[in-house]
Design a protein around this motif. Structure first.
Motif, short mmCIF file in Angstrom:
data_model
loop_
_atom_site.label_atom_id
_atom_site.label_comp_id
_atom_site.label_asym_id
_atom_site.label_seq_id
_atom_site.Cartn_x
_atom_site.Cartn_y
_atom_site.Cartn_z
N ALA A 1 0.82 -1.21 0.00
CA ALA A 1 0.00 0.00 0.00
C ALA A 1 0.86 1.26 0.00
N SER A 2 1.94 1.25 0.76
CA SER A 2 2.82 2.42 0.82
C SER A 2 3.50 2.67 -0.52
N ILE A 3 3.99 1.63 -1.15
CA ILE A 3 4.63 1.79 -2.46
C ILE A 3 3.63 2.29 -3.48
N TYR A 4 2.41 1.75 -3.45
CA TYR A 4 1.36 2.20 -4.37
C TYR A 4 1.08 3.69 -4.19
N LEU A 5 0.96 4.13 -2.94
CA LEU A 5 0.67 5.54 -2.68
C LEU A 5 1.82 6.46 -3.09
N VAL A 6 3.06 6.01 -2.89
CA VAL A 6 4.22 6.81 -3.31
C VAL A 6 4.24 6.95 -4.82
N ILE A 7 4.00 5.86 -5.54
CA ILE A 7 3.99 5.91 -7.00
C ILE A 7 2.86 6.82 -7.49
N LYS A 8 1.70 6.74 -6.85
CA LYS A 8 0.57 7.57 -7.24
C LYS A 8 0.90 9.06 -7.03
N GLN A 9 1.55 9.38 -5.90
CA GLN A 9 1.93 10.77 -5.64
C GLN A 9 2.99 11.25 -6.63
N LEU A 10 3.95 10.38 -6.96
CA LEU A 10 4.98 10.78 -7.92
C LEU A 10 4.38 11.04 -9.30
N ASN A 11 3.43 10.22 -9.70
CA ASN A 11 2.76 10.47 -10.99
C ASN A 11 2.01 11.79 -10.97
N ARG A 12 1.36 12.13 -9.86
CA ARG A 12 0.65 13.40 -9.74
C ARG A 12 1.62 14.57 -9.81
N ILE A 13 2.79 14.44 -9.17
CA ILE A 13 3.81 15.50 -9.20
C ILE A 13 4.34 15.68 -10.60
N ASN A 14 4.61 14.57 -11.30
CA ASN A 14 5.14 14.65 -12.65
C ASN A 14 4.14 15.29 -13.61
N LYS A 15 2.86 15.03 -13.43
CA LYS A 15 1.85 15.63 -14.30
C LYS A 15 1.75 17.12 -14.05
N SER A 16 1.92 17.58 -12.83
CA SER A 16 1.81 19.01 -12.53
C SER A 16 3.05 19.78 -13.02
N ASP A 17 4.19 19.10 -13.19
CA ASP A 17 5.40 19.76 -13.67
C ASP A 17 5.36 20.03 -15.17
N ARG A 18 4.53 19.35 -15.88
CA ARG A 18 4.51 19.51 -17.36
C ARG A 18 3.80 20.71 -17.78
#
Length: 54
Positions: A37-54
């Motif tokens: 669950a922790s790894i899933y949430l970290v990956i989900k947050q990283l994807n959200r951060i990467n989308k906001s940087d574009r």
């Protein structure tokens, strides 16, 4: 991340003690769930951060 894993381990230990199991099945299972669950949430947050940087 560490808090989630700690809470899962704590809950697993309590369940193992309550059911008086020889092996710590609840602890192992809940820790694996917490890590997943922790790894899933970290990956989900990283994807959200990467989308906001574009």
């Amino acid at each position: 991340m560490g808090g989630t894993i700690f809470l899962c381990a704590y809950g697993g230990k309590k369940l193992d003690a309550y059911y008086e199991l020889e092996k710590q099945w609840f602890t192992m299972g809940l820790v694996l769930f917490g890590v997943t669950a922790s790894i899933y949430l970290v990956i989900k947050q990283l994807n959200r951060i990467n989308k906001s940087d574009r």
